[in-house]
Design an enzyme around this catalytic site. Sequence first.
Site, PDB file in Angstrom:
ATOM      1  N   GLU A  77       1.038  -1.040  -0.384  1.00  0.00           N
ATOM      2  CA  GLU A  77       0.229  -0.272  -0.088  1.00  0.00           C
ATOM      3  C   GLU A  77       0.810   1.428   0.438  1.00  0.00           C
ATOM      4  O   GLU A  77       0.709   2.577   0.839  1.00  0.00           O
ATOM      5  CB  GLU A  77      -0.677   0.364   1.578  1.00  0.00           C
ATOM      6  CG  GLU A  77      -1.400  -1.132   1.202  1.00  0.00           C
ATOM      7  CD  GLU A  77      -3.432  -0.899   2.115  1.00  0.00           C
ATOM      8  OE1 GLU A  77      -4.648   0.074   1.153  1.00  0.00           O
ATOM      9  OE2 GLU A  77      -3.006  -0.998   3.074  1.00  0.00           O
ATOM     10  N   HIS A  96      -1.020   5.632   7.632  1.00  0.00           N
ATOM     11  CA  HIS A  96      -1.955   5.357   7.040  1.00  0.00           C
ATOM     12  C   HIS A  96      -2.063   3.900   8.481  1.00  0.00           C
ATOM     13  O   HIS A  96      -0.894   3.431   8.849  1.00  0.00           O
ATOM     14  CB  HIS A  96      -1.315   4.705   6.080  1.00  0.00           C
ATOM     15  CG  HIS A  96      -2.048   3.446   5.999  1.00  0.00           C
ATOM     16  ND1 HIS A  96      -4.355   3.839   5.637  1.00  0.00           N
ATOM     17  CD2 HIS A  96      -2.506   1.398   5.838  1.00  0.00           C
ATOM     18  CE1 HIS A  96      -4.412   2.273   5.546  1.00  0.00           C
ATOM     19  NE2 HIS A  96      -3.512   1.121   5.082  1.00  0.00           N
ATOM     20  N   HIS A  98      -4.635   1.116  10.504  1.00  0.00           N
ATOM     21  CA  HIS A  98      -6.261   0.326  10.873  1.00  0.00           C
ATOM     22  C   HIS A  98      -6.465   0.685  12.513  1.00  0.00           C
ATOM     23  O   HIS A  98      -6.643  -0.186  12.906  1.00  0.00           O
ATOM     24  CB  HIS A  98      -6.108  -0.940  10.568  1.00  0.00           C
ATOM     25  CG  HIS A  98      -4.820  -1.127   9.642  1.00  0.00           C
ATOM     26  ND1 HIS A  98      -4.833  -2.371   8.983  1.00  0.00           N
ATOM     27  CD2 HIS A  98      -5.355  -0.468   8.546  1.00  0.00           C
ATOM     28  CE1 HIS A  98      -4.593  -2.284   8.006  1.00  0.00           C
ATOM     29  NE2 HIS A  98      -4.762  -1.489   7.109  1.00  0.00           N
ATOM     30  N   HIS A 166     -11.500  -0.096   6.349  1.00  0.00           N
ATOM     31  CA  HIS A 166     -10.819  -0.426   6.479  1.00  0.00           C
ATOM     32  C   HIS A 166      -9.168   0.566   7.615  1.00  0.00           C
ATOM     33  O   HIS A 166      -8.450   0.203   8.334  1.00  0.00           O
ATOM     34  CB  HIS A 166      -9.795   0.529   4.778  1.00  0.00           C
ATOM     35  CG  HIS A 166      -7.959  -0.326   4.331  1.00  0.00           C
ATOM     36  ND1 HIS A 166      -7.476   0.036   2.994  1.00  0.00           N
ATOM     37  CD2 HIS A 166      -7.208   0.149   5.432  1.00  0.00           C
ATOM     38  CE1 HIS A 166      -6.763  -0.236   3.270  1.00  0.00           C
ATOM     39  NE2 HIS A 166      -5.879  -0.381   4.560  1.00  0.00           N
TER      40      HIS A 166
HETATM   41 MN    MN Z   1      -4.342  -0.771   5.238  1.00  0.00          MN
END
Ligand code: MN
Length: 243
Positions: A77, A96, A98, A166
């Site tokens: 990603e 980034h 979760h 996500h």
């Molecule tokens: Mn992710």
Amino acid sequence: MSLLEASINELVTANHILAREGVVDSFGHISIRHPENPDHYLLSCSRAPECIKAEDIMEFKLDGEPVNPKGRDPYAERAIHGSIYEARPEVMSVVHNHSPNVIPFGVTGCTLKPLMHMAAGMGTDMPIWDSRTNFGDTTLLVTTMDMGRDLANMLHDHRAALMRGHGCVVVGKSVREVVFSSIYLEINAELQFKANTLGDITFLSDGEVEAILKRRGPYTFERAWERWCLRANRPYEAAPDHK
Ligand code: MN
């Protein structure tokens, strides 16, 4: 220590802090724009954040191509990072994650908003990016620059965006700022669940957010960073603008 070595060292510490504070688990990542070349960024190879060492940090072009991979396997990603650096010249660091209390707000009509002063960095109107809108049924992973640019477009000039089903992205002008914003975003989300069970919530106003962000200086991030380094068992180095 060179500027590049200091950036790599700070990025390793940031990974350990985000893991220690529950913002990332085995997944999630943080990058920094290359301190000497704004068209490149630094990001670990594919590894759980609390395992990351200096030799795991790789250099990438904004399109996600590794500069000197040395056999290391990059994150699938990484397009999230390059796409945001491409669209936002002032952004110096991207997270980034979760983070668990944030995710429910991306899949319901309930809006995540700052209810405590420490979380002002998230802004009062966080957009939600849904991969299905333009890409249909996918794994939800941002694996192409097309998807990354679509996400960056939805983020626009905001400080954070939710990703439906996500996680989220958080951006800032320094590693310390983006770590601070990511941790307090998760704390705010948990507090919003609790406050919701008691009654109607009075959120921060746009004017309050503006006033808080105006007062905030490097000392704000530094005070938190020193404590988080201690908790993550990483050596504390004062930020260049704080020495
Ligand atoms: Mn992710």
